[in-house]
Design a protein around this motif. Structure first.
Motif, short mmCIF file in Angstrom:
data_model
loop_
_atom_site.label_atom_id
_atom_site.label_comp_id
_atom_site.label_asym_id
_atom_site.label_seq_id
_atom_site.Cartn_x
_atom_site.Cartn_y
_atom_site.Cartn_z
N TYR A 1 0.96 -1.45 0.19
CA TYR A 1 0.04 -0.17 0.33
C TYR A 1 0.85 1.21 0.20
O TYR A 1 0.66 2.21 -0.82
N VAL B 1 -14.96 10.06 4.95
CA VAL B 1 -13.70 10.34 6.42
C VAL B 1 -12.63 9.32 5.65
O VAL B 1 -13.11 8.80 5.47
N PHE B 2 -11.90 9.87 5.50
CA PHE B 2 -10.43 8.88 5.52
C PHE B 2 -9.25 9.24 6.26
O PHE B 2 -8.87 10.29 6.86
N GLN B 3 -7.99 8.10 6.00
CA GLN B 3 -7.35 8.34 6.45
C GLN B 3 -6.25 8.69 5.94
O GLN B 3 -5.66 7.80 5.21
N PRO B 4 -5.79 9.88 5.11
CA PRO B 4 -4.80 9.55 4.01
C PRO B 4 -3.23 9.41 4.32
O PRO B 4 -2.39 9.23 5.04
N ASN B 5 -3.37 8.17 3.44
CA ASN B 5 -2.09 7.04 3.21
C ASN B 5 -1.25 6.55 4.76
O ASN B 5 -0.36 7.38 5.57
N GLN B 6 -2.27 6.11 5.45
CA GLN B 6 -2.13 5.75 6.66
C GLN B 6 -2.86 4.49 6.64
O GLN B 6 -3.12 3.26 7.74
N GLY C 1 1.31 5.77 11.07
CA GLY C 1 1.04 7.58 11.25
C GLY C 1 2.46 7.89 10.74
O GLY C 1 3.66 7.34 10.92
N LEU C 2 2.43 9.45 10.64
CA LEU C 2 3.47 9.65 10.68
C LEU C 2 4.98 10.16 11.52
O LEU C 2 3.64 10.45 12.79
N LYS D 1 4.18 8.40 15.96
CA LYS D 1 3.48 7.79 15.03
C LYS D 1 1.68 8.78 15.41
O LYS D 1 0.45 8.80 15.80
N PHE D 2 1.95 9.50 14.70
CA PHE D 2 0.67 10.74 14.31
C PHE D 2 -0.40 10.64 13.39
O PHE D 2 0.38 10.13 12.36
N THR D 3 -1.57 9.83 13.69
CA THR D 3 -2.86 9.99 12.69
C THR D 3 -3.44 10.86 12.62
O THR D 3 -3.80 11.38 13.98
N TYR D 4 -4.65 10.70 11.29
CA TYR D 4 -5.57 11.54 11.57
C TYR D 4 -6.73 11.31 10.69
O TYR D 4 -6.05 10.70 9.55
N ASN D 5 -7.30 11.85 10.55
CA ASN D 5 -8.35 11.70 9.90
C ASN D 5 -8.95 13.01 9.21
O ASN D 5 -8.54 13.62 9.74
N ASP D 6 -9.54 13.12 8.35
CA ASP D 6 -9.84 14.13 7.24
C ASP D 6 -10.45 14.08 6.34
O ASP D 6 -11.79 13.16 6.67
N HIS E 1 -9.48 14.08 14.90
CA HIS E 1 -8.96 14.94 13.50
C HIS E 1 -7.12 13.79 14.11
O HIS E 1 -7.23 13.08 13.16
#
Lengths: 320, 320, 320, 320
Positions: free
Chosen positions: A138, C87-92, C97-98, C102-107, D125
């Motif tokens: 992915y 709602v989604f989680q770009p590239n995660q 996460g980043l 481990k920063f995850t996020y919803n957009d 978020h």
């Protein structure tokens, strides 16, 4: 837009590296494509001039079949997919249009998902635990801004010998019931009974008359979307062994739902797509082919080549 | 949604009645279609089994040409048209996917205009002072929620004999310049020199190599979109007289810009679409056909049949 | 994008010139704004520091009222308006996460119309025969790519003295019926009975309990959208005479439907917006104010300042 | 739409169960909210009538500040976020509008991401390894069709005492440089020097003049988006300890970029949002407050209450 980019790329690096490492440990046999590590079109490699020429030879009557059903905001869709079309007349409300010849025009906007109604699943669609065709994980290609590999922009189209197997006729029913799985044996028996042979490079379409639930005498869109007859696991393995180019059906998901093995989900998708590079075509209206008893034909699909797209609403043309 | 509807319909009635009355007074000769008052597909009526069969006979080599260029958010578009594709993995961020077989998948959303890149103009696109094919006035069919008549859902597809006229070769240049208008004489001369005859029901494509401005050695997208060579008024009239099914070109607007007559805008669109029911295909990548010297071929277009849509991003297939 | 632009602008010139000429002939009295020819914010000019300070003085209890109802894809909307949120989680999907933390996020993505649910009608919304506030004709500002004048980006927000008139109480009913028109007399009588005076610069909100049709004991969204009680023509003229800044209501269209005069449509919108520069607020949930008997309060609206936008989904805050 | 749903829910169960089990093993201390396991609004619980009343008492001059910058398709956005607005006139191209009073109107469509320009990050978020406020794991609430918990529809708005700390003044510069991290010490020193005390329930806004890169004398949107000054880790911990309701800044991401610790990403977001339920406000135009030397004010944010939304474009109002 060059802003933001450097930042984001560097932050993603660690995650991608970690993911890739993990993936390589576990790389399954199928991760290696028979068409090479850089291949992005899978079974479309089978579209040779020789096969195309032979398929064109199947045109004997000049009859055209439009396999893509009409799709709109009321077409049943896998949740939460939806779509809308809006028509308008940019900058023309108060005037007679552009120029002395009064050119007026309608334009339209589409908002929604590309996996609705008659659709092709590109090779970037279905995966096994986040691994896709050619062993791509992915993180390696599925950017939010569009697939960087395996996008439908890479596929020139699909042209070849189309084969329609009438499973309603095979089972001796008006409409095949949900949960009926097309096994290797079913497919072989149907092909033999219907006088058609499956060959490498074919586009195979299964007819079940399932679309009667949408536009037949007793429409039942709820039943249409709740389950479906379709390809089973042994059937998928058989078609992969034959080496077909694409598999389609007149249902929303092509394969049998519920699955043959409890707890499994869309296993045939995995056999066809990531493991064998075969395209999937859904909601193909094969009923007129079945009514005419047409089992072999020239199949031509030219999907819009949208950069980075996973799926696309299509209207393949069958000509016999 | 049944709410609001009754209200809105009754309010619209007066406006529509007034508009229709005004329109009838002024109905021009072309308002009456040769295919009857209820016809919604115009020149697609020329797609007969006999012609399709003959076109299939043009396949001699089995070579497939993908006429739809790749289209993305960076493709030049007539303002304010724009598009974007977004890829995501619904409900899969933290898990291994659906079922014990770990089915993961990518999906995509499209937001934007359908008249970008390689596109078909349906018969609901171009009009003369708000009147369209068959004499339909805007109020009669161009609802904001989608065309109620002339939508591309009505068109099964376009299959027939494709003819490519190489205008760069005709003018003896690498790339035809903006403002060059293809006249009736140009078209007849090019056809004769290139050994091909135009016939009723053909799909005629003009090659100018204009797309070199997008992907050639010295790309200049600004020039690409600022003007273009293309069909002139006498050329459009000639093609309508021949009775072709569709006219396409490798430019964003198919016809010459600036127009031959100062102050006119897209007059050839009007001659072809509302006045003669002929389809228009834009941004068709004809360069490989030209390079191969292929002037006759089987042309197959299966556009997505989106309910009420005016235009559609397409990828027609040429096979020779 | 600079491409295409020169072409289009020159073609539009003739149309605009013609339209402007026609419009000037017919310019009605109201076309001249009391705030000057260049004014783009109308009655928002009444938002003076003195009035704001006085309004703040109305805060006695510190209770906050959220006037914007929750809005979603199931909110009744004037056709063909619709909306969706994704709602989604770009590239995660496959990673943690980043970064090492481990920063995850919803957009989220919004696709749809801005005139749904609780909304402000900017001064570019309602017109009389394609003429809008300040005598602007459609061609002068309503570009497809966004309003070039009168957009909601020009409005800083609306802050002032809010007044709620409880029309259900005025009529002595639980919910006011569709077709009930608030006349000048009704408004004066309700204000007097409810002990509140209307003043220049006020934001006036009418409560009818019409929203009970959406979330009450017997919801009837069909009835909600088919008609409504609301402001009548004399009421609109009266409020314009008082010089209010905005008029809102707990209905989808603020004014009475069907109209008082058969064949008219949204006449109060015209009196308020183009003719007097007054803002309109729809689907304001005033029920809690009514339940608390709060008739005067500090009203604060900060609508998103989207460039060129006509309408906006809002959530004004009342504080008493 | 009831179709498809049963199927999908059952397939998701195993994945969710597995995910939840894994998550519970690892639940960090912060997973337990101080406002209870079911709480969905976090620090907005601090919005008490007493605090609101006191904040209203800060209005001494009646001056209104619009903190939301104008946002459009050219506003720099975190990739791949983008937006567009399209204006049109449904069903009005050929007529004079609805009814005998000729009601014409403009409407608009928004396509794009909600996290662009001036925005609120709802509590759904930012997360830590797919865990969010209150210990919710991704699978438990972040549906593709909208957040089922923590959506901005749940937040009534944010009203309270606004505090502006001028960090440009604190550092003695015209514009704070990228990479400058506001530490606990910086914040305390700035507050003391600027004569303002931070209290529980405050909305704290940091001014850096970073927006001069967008609209100042030497605009540099590339630099604007490539990095930024902002809140550091100790600063975030300090604000959480004080118990503020929201933290905002005049930058696209509120916190310092690059991060203080190499390899970390948006750590302050995690401290504020999942770990403490504090709202984040980005791209707040605080420059006029700074120019006026206004450090305390009534802050009112009424964000559109869009069902299931994660972020929202906003325009908070400051009144002093």
């Amino acid at each position: 837009m060059t802003t933001f980019t450097t930042l984001r790329v560097s932050l993603l690096c660690a995650a991608i590296a970690a993911g890739a490492a993990a993936a390589q440990d576990a790389a399954p046999d199928w991760a290696e494509s028979r068409w090479g590590a850089d291949d992005e079109i899978g079974a479309a490699n089978l579209m040779t001039p020789e096969r195309v020429k032979q398929a064109a030879g199947l045109v004997t009557d000049g009859k055209v079949y439009s396999l893509g059903m009409v799709v709109g905001s009321d077409t049943p869709a896998f949740p939460p997919r939806s779509l809308s079309v809006t028509v308008f007349q940019p900058n023309q409300a108060e005037n007679d249009g552009l120029g002395s010849n009064k050119f007026t025009y309608n334009d339209d906007i589409f908002m929604g998902w590309l996996g609705i109604g008659p659709q092709i699943d590109g090779l970037g669609h279905a995966g096994v635990d986040h691994m896709y065709y050619g062993g791509r994980t992915y993180d390696q290609f599925a950017q939010a801004s569009g697939l960087t590999e395996l996008g439908l922009d890479k596929l020139p189209g699909l042209v070849g010998r189309g084969v329609m197997l009438d499973m309603a006729s095979h089972y001796g029913v008006d409409m095949v019931e949900e949960g009926a799985a097309y096994t290797a044996e079913d497919i072989q028996a149907a092909a033999e009974a219907q006088g058609v042979e499956l060959r490498e490079g074919d586009i195979v379409l299964f007819n079940s008359n399932w679309m009667n639930l949408l536009d037949g005498d007793s429409p039942d869109p709820g039943r249409f979307g709740a389950a479906e007859p379709g390809l089973g696991v042994s059937g998928a393995e058989y078609l992969a062994e034959v080496g077909v180019m694409a598999v389609g059906a007149d249902t929303w998901g092509m394969e049998v739902v519920p699955a043959e093995v409890e707890g499994e989900a869309f296993r045939a998708h995995q056999i066809l797509q990531p493991e064998n590079g075969i395209y999937i075509l859904e909601n193909m209206d094969t009923r007129e082919l079945a009514a005419d008893g047409v089992h072999e034909f020239l199949f031509v699909l030219g999907q819009a080549r949208l950069k980075g797209a996973v799926q696309m609403i299509i209207n393949p043309i069958a000509i016999r």
